[in-house]
Design a protein around this motif. Structure first.
Motif: not given
Length: 102
Positions: A8-17, A87-91
């Protein structure tokens, strides 16, 4: 940590990316060379979207100088795009350097 939580965390991060990448596509950076006689604009997807050249920069007897100015402005625009993307990905990643993201 169980596997379903991690997925779920991986999917959330993918969506955010994906969201960040869409935002980056809308953003633009500008770089100039030769005191502003050459201007290059690039978007967050590392595409050149505009180049403008002041008439003063066009000297038929010195085409090499104009080529150098265009090259310098383009390279600077690409550096700015990469910095903006990092910078954006670092956030998103909390400052972790994840190879292959940008």
């Amino acid at each position: 940590m169980d596997m379903s939580k991690m997925m779920k965390q991986v999917q959330k991060m993918q969506s955010q990316m994906e969201d960040v990448q869409e935002e980056l596509a809308e953003k633009k950076v500008e770089a100039t060379a030769g005191g502003g006689v050459v201007k290059v604009v690039a978007n967050g997807q590392q595409e050149i979207v505009d180049i403008s050249i002041e008439p003063d920069a066009v000297d038929p007897d010195d085409v090499e100088m104009l080529e150098d100015l265009i090259l310098a402005a383009t390279n600077e625009a690409m550096r700015k795009v990469q910095d903006m993307a990092s910078e954006e990905m670092g956030k998103l990643t909390g400052g972790m350097n994840i190879p292959g993201l940008f």
